[in-house]
Design an enzyme around this catalytic site. Structure first.
Site, mmCIF file in Angstrom:
data_model
loop_
_atom_site.group_PDB
_atom_site.id
_atom_site.type_symbol
_atom_site.label_atom_id
_atom_site.label_comp_id
_atom_site.label_asym_id
_atom_site.label_seq_id
_atom_site.Cartn_x
_atom_site.Cartn_y
_atom_site.Cartn_z
ATOM 1 C CG ASN A 1 3.809 -1.680 5.897
ATOM 2 O OD1 ASN A 1 3.714 -0.453 5.758
ATOM 3 N ND2 ASN A 1 3.373 -2.535 4.988
ATOM 4 C CB SER B 1 -11.029 8.607 -1.277
ATOM 5 O OG SER B 1 -10.781 9.528 -2.308
ATOM 6 C CE1 TYR C 1 -6.428 5.095 -2.414
ATOM 7 C CE2 TYR C 1 -7.508 6.771 -3.749
ATOM 8 C CZ TYR C 1 -7.067 6.325 -2.523
ATOM 9 O OH TYR C 1 -7.270 7.092 -1.399
ATOM 10 C CE LYS D 1 -8.586 4.432 0.545
ATOM 11 N NZ LYS D 1 -8.128 4.153 1.903
ATOM 12 N N GLY E 1 -8.757 10.894 -16.729
ATOM 13 C CA GLY E 1 -9.448 10.524 -15.488
ATOM 14 C C GLY E 1 -9.792 11.695 -14.585
#
Ligand code: NAD
Ligand code: UD1
Length: 349
Positions: free
Chosen positions: A35, A127, A151, A155, A306
């Protein structure tokens, strides 16, 4: 044997465009659905220039069920490589619904369209971020999962869905079972050696390599090294950087593996795609300067929330079962990243 046709979702993106090149050069027909939410049609023009062949392009959103059904009805798809998704960790914390809708719901729609078309071979872009924190820095596929941001959780959720879909085949004694490979990427960097396709991030990059390249070319003033007090050899974070061309070759090996004994009665299996070697941020900067002859202006800054100290792959399973291993070294990765950046200072614009 007739050519296999691969549907590549997100085929105009960074990894997808490199996959198109390698698939076309390996003799596959390639159909792309994208897209262009994070890419430009120009990347596929470049794919054509490199290979002399064009993928068939459908500009559509994978959440558009009718559009996907039409593609499966029209094209004789054998397998799907599913790259389409949103990938920015920070943005996912600000827009979790957008990330779950695009990544998780988008994958559900794709799976429904595949099931209806009886196309049940899938390679999924997962990932290393799905792994939970571990006392061992070298991650193997059987380590516990525990993503720490939306995110990564998108996954992990997709991996769970795919394992459930595969498990249902056993219960239902399906005669055409799902064959699914989950590829857990470590840190893809670099670009095609032609310098014609590469990573073209929107705005200020989050990831190390695009940031380093943009400092070297003068688009950004200074790199912040996020922390030099980690328990690593020089105090900066260590990651497993892998050349994007090696990474996409892993996908072609995975397609071949779907035909093998292990997938004969259906399966869903995860494999790490990494080199097995970690490099620190300072090693990346020093090697980049050596390979390109360009200075990288940097300062030491506080740790980024993180971040892990050290993370690299155990790639033994991919070698044993997919017969794949990374071949390019860090000098190749950085030289190719720089060739792309210096030939295309404004990306695809
Ligand atoms: P990218 O953003 O360059 O490519 C993703 C492509 O998908 C883009 O062309 C985008 O326009 C398209 N897309 C997004 N949502 C879509 C939708 N709903 N419908 C149709 N097209 C859509 O990203 P990339 O770096 O090439 O990553 C590809 C995949 O690999 C992603 O799923 C990403 O999460 C995963 N991954 C990437 C990395 C990395 O460091 N680049 C690491 C691990 C995993
Ligand atoms: C990040 C994501 C991860 C994603 C991966 C691949 C986070 C917390 N993690 O991982 O989910 O799968 O990208 O796209 O965002 N660094 C700097 N300065 C910078 C940028 C990075 O010092 O400007 C350091 C980081 O602290 C890290 C290393 O460089 O030690 C690599 O960073 P990055 O490229 O963002 O990758 P990851 O942190 O591994």
């Amino acid at each position: 044997m007739s050519k296999q046709t691969i549907l590549v979702t997100g085929g105009a993106g960074y990894i997808g465009s490199h996959a198109c090149v390698e698939l076309l050069q390996a003799g596959f027909n390639v159909v792309v659905v994208d897209n262009f939410s994070n890419s430009k049609p120009e990347s596929l023009v470049r794919v054509q220039k490199i290979t002399g062949q064009s993928p068939t392009l459908y500009q559509a959103d994978i959440r558009d069920k009718q559009a996907l059904s039409d593609i499966f009805a029209k094209e004789n798809i054998d397998a799907v490589i599913h790259f389409a998704g949103l990938k920015a960790v920070g943005e996912s914390c600000q827009q979790p619904l957008n990330y779950y809708h695009n990544n998780v719901y988008g994958t559900l729609v794709l799976l429904e369209a595949m099931e209806e078309a009886n196309v049940k071979q899938l390679i999924f872009s997962s990932s290393a971020t799905v792994y939970g924190e571990s006392t061992c820095n070298q991650y193997a596929e059987d380590f516990a999962l525990g993503a720490i941001n939306p995110y990564g959780r998108s996954k992990q959720m997709i991996e769970d869905i795919l394992r459930d879909v595969s498990a249902a085949d056993k219960i239902n004694q399906s005669t055409s079972p799902w064959k699914i490979v989950l590829l857990r990427y470590f840190n893809p960097i670099g670009a095609h050696e032609s310098g014609m396709i590469g990573e073209d991030p929107n705005g200020i990059p989050n990831n190390l390599l695009p940031y380093v390249s943009q400092v070297a070319i003068g688009k950004l003033a200074q790199l912040s090294v996020w922390g030099n007090d980690y328990p690593t050899r020089d105090g900066t974070g260590v990651r497993d950087y892998i050349h994007v061309v090696d990474l996409v070759k892993g996908h072609i090996k995975a397609i071949a593996a779907l035909k093998g004994e292990q997938f004969k009665t259906g399966a869903c299996k995860a494999y790490n795609l990494g080199t097995g070697t970690g490099y620190s941020v300072l090693e990346i900067i020093n090697t980049f300067e050596k390979v390109t002859g360009r200075p990288v202006n940097y300062k030491i800054a506080p740790r980024r929330a993180g971040d892990l100290a050290e993370c690299f792959a155990n790639p033994a399973l991919a070698l044993a079962e997919l017969h794949w291993r990374a071949e390019k070294n860090l000098d190749d990765m950085l030289a190719d990243a720089w060739r792309w950046q210096s030939n295309n200072p404004q990306g695809y614009e």
